[in-house]
Design a protein around this motif. Structure first.
Motif, PDB file in Angstrom:
ATOM      1  N   ALA A   1       0.828  -1.214   0.000  1.00 44.55           N
ATOM      2  CA  ALA A   1       0.000   0.000   0.000  1.00 44.55           C
ATOM      3  C   ALA A   1       0.860   1.262   0.000  1.00 44.55           C
ATOM      4  CB  ALA A   1      -0.929  -0.001   1.200  1.00 44.55           C
ATOM      5  N   GLY A   2       0.484   2.206  -0.851  1.00 43.36           N
ATOM      6  CA  GLY A   2       1.197   3.474  -0.923  1.00 43.36           C
ATOM      7  C   GLY A   2       2.344   3.495  -1.912  1.00 43.36           C
ATOM      8  N   SER A   3       2.606   2.381  -2.575  1.00 41.19           N
ATOM      9  CA  SER A   3       3.694   2.348  -3.558  1.00 41.19           C
ATOM     10  C   SER A   3       3.129   2.064  -4.950  1.00 41.19           C
ATOM     11  CB  SER A   3       4.717   1.264  -3.201  1.00 41.19           C
ATOM     12  OG  SER A   3       4.177  -0.014  -3.438  1.00 41.19           O
ATOM     13  N   ALA A   4       3.932   2.300  -5.955  1.00 45.11           N
ATOM     14  CA  ALA A   4       3.511   2.029  -7.331  1.00 45.11           C
ATOM     15  C   ALA A   4       3.251   0.539  -7.527  1.00 45.11           C
ATOM     16  CB  ALA A   4       4.574   2.514  -8.307  1.00 45.11           C
ATOM     17  N   THR A   5       3.933  -0.288  -6.776  1.00 44.30           N
ATOM     18  CA  THR A   5       3.770  -1.734  -6.879  1.00 44.30           C
ATOM     19  C   THR A   5       2.367  -2.158  -6.456  1.00 44.30           C
ATOM     20  OG1 THR A   5       6.109  -1.948  -6.369  1.00 44.30           O
ATOM     21  CG2 THR A   5       4.814  -3.946  -6.230  1.00 44.30           C
ATOM     22  N   ALA A   6       1.724  -1.386  -5.593  1.00 45.90           N
ATOM     23  CA  ALA A   6       0.376  -1.730  -5.130  1.00 45.90           C
ATOM     24  C   ALA A   6      -0.636  -1.715  -6.271  1.00 45.90           C
ATOM     25  CB  ALA A   6      -0.062  -0.764  -4.032  1.00 45.90           C
ATOM     26  N   ARG A   7      -0.329  -1.031  -7.339  1.00 44.98           N
ATOM     27  CA  ARG A   7      -1.242  -0.962  -8.482  1.00 44.98           C
ATOM     28  C   ARG A   7      -0.990  -2.081  -9.503  1.00 44.98           C
ATOM     29  NH1 ARG A   7       0.181   4.238  -7.356  1.00 44.98           N
ATOM     30  NH2 ARG A   7       1.667   4.403  -9.051  1.00 44.98           N
ATOM     31  N   ALA A   8      -0.018  -2.929  -9.262  1.00 47.71           N
ATOM     32  CA  ALA A   8       0.296  -4.023 -10.187  1.00 47.71           C
ATOM     33  C   ALA A   8      -0.889  -4.983 -10.273  1.00 47.71           C
ATOM     34  CB  ALA A   8       1.538  -4.765  -9.733  1.00 47.71           C
ATOM     35  N   ALA A   9      -1.220  -5.378 -11.475  1.00 47.38           N
ATOM     36  CA  ALA A   9      -2.356  -6.274 -11.673  1.00 47.38           C
ATOM     37  C   ALA A   9      -1.966  -7.551 -12.422  1.00 47.38           C
ATOM     38  CB  ALA A   9      -3.459  -5.544 -12.421  1.00 47.38           C
ATOM     39  N   GLU A  10      -0.691  -7.720 -12.728  1.00 46.64           N
ATOM     40  CA  GLU A  10      -0.214  -8.912 -13.430  1.00 46.64           C
ATOM     41  C   GLU A  10       0.868  -9.594 -12.606  1.00 46.64           C
ATOM     42  OE1 GLU A  10       1.219  -8.062 -17.328  1.00 46.64           O
ATOM     43  OE2 GLU A  10      -0.585  -6.974 -17.910  1.00 46.64           O
ATOM     44  N   CYS A  11       0.933 -10.906 -12.714  1.00 41.56           N
ATOM     45  CA  CYS A  11       1.946 -11.691 -11.995  1.00 41.56           C
ATOM     46  C   CYS A  11       3.360 -11.220 -12.337  1.00 41.56           C
ATOM     47  CB  CYS A  11       1.825 -13.165 -12.342  1.00 41.56           C
ATOM     48  SG  CYS A  11       0.238 -13.912 -11.929  1.00 41.56           S
ATOM     49  N   ARG A  12       3.601 -10.989 -13.628  1.00 40.66           N
ATOM     50  CA  ARG A  12       4.957 -10.664 -14.083  1.00 40.66           C
ATOM     51  C   ARG A  12       5.428  -9.287 -13.647  1.00 40.66           C
ATOM     52  NH1 ARG A  12       3.515 -10.768 -20.512  1.00 40.66           N
ATOM     53  NH2 ARG A  12       1.978  -9.100 -20.457  1.00 40.66           N
ATOM     54  N   ALA A  13       4.561  -8.487 -13.039  1.00 40.98           N
ATOM     55  CA  ALA A  13       4.989  -7.190 -12.517  1.00 40.98           C
ATOM     56  C   ALA A  13       5.847  -7.380 -11.264  1.00 40.98           C
ATOM     57  CB  ALA A  13       3.784  -6.317 -12.194  1.00 40.98           C
ATOM     58  N   CYS A  14       5.583  -8.420 -10.508  1.00 38.95           N
ATOM     59  CA  CYS A  14       6.308  -8.671  -9.256  1.00 38.95           C
ATOM     60  C   CYS A  14       7.190  -9.916  -9.290  1.00 38.95           C
ATOM     61  CB  CYS A  14       5.321  -8.814  -8.101  1.00 38.95           C
ATOM     62  SG  CYS A  14       4.296  -7.362  -7.831  1.00 38.95           S
ATOM     63  N   HIS A  15       6.889 -10.834 -10.198  1.00 40.02           N
ATOM     64  CA  HIS A  15       7.603 -12.106 -10.245  1.00 40.02           C
ATOM     65  C   HIS A  15       8.424 -12.218 -11.521  1.00 40.02           C
ATOM     66  CE1 HIS A  15       5.374 -13.447  -6.752  1.00 40.02           C
ATOM     67  NE2 HIS A  15       4.311 -12.912  -7.310  1.00 40.02           N
TER      68      HIS A  15
END
Length: 106
Positions: free
Chosen positions: A70-84
């Motif tokens: 929460a509060g970071s740009a990563t919180a808006r990620a909606a795809e697996c490959r955005a974080c993995h």
């Protein structure tokens, strides 16, 4: 006879090299040519094929991860490959990872 062997050997080496460069579905799911929804389907199926993640709940994972970030740009990620991440080394070893941006690993 010797010439046939040489041609066969060259063809076999060529086929081997082409097979070594082929990508599997998971590797292509992390590429830019696969759409987000299709990519997520492939990645989730791959993750659930492992005994550790066979009861993985994808529908609950994204909201939980978004809350954690929460509060970071990563919180808006909606795809697996955005974080993995996923790649295969030249030796054929799978290399998987997760971006832990601004959060301690669980």
């Amino acid at each position: 006879m010797g010439n046939r062997f040489g041609i066969t050997a060259i063809m076999a080496i060529g086929l081997f090299l082409c097979a070594a460069c082929a990508t599997n579905d998971v590797e292509s799911a992390f590429g830019s040519k696969t759409t987000g929804k299709e990519s997520d389907k492939i990645i989730i199926k791959y993750c659930m094929s492992c005994h550790t993640h066979q009861s993985f709940d994808a529908a609950a994972h994204i909201p939980a991860a978004q809350k954690r970030y929460a509060g970071s740009a990563t919180a808006r990620a909606a795809e697996c490959r955005a974080c993995h991440t996923y790649s295969v080394s030249w030796l054929g070893n799978e290399v998987r990872g997760t971006h832990w941006i601004g959060v301690k690993e669980p």
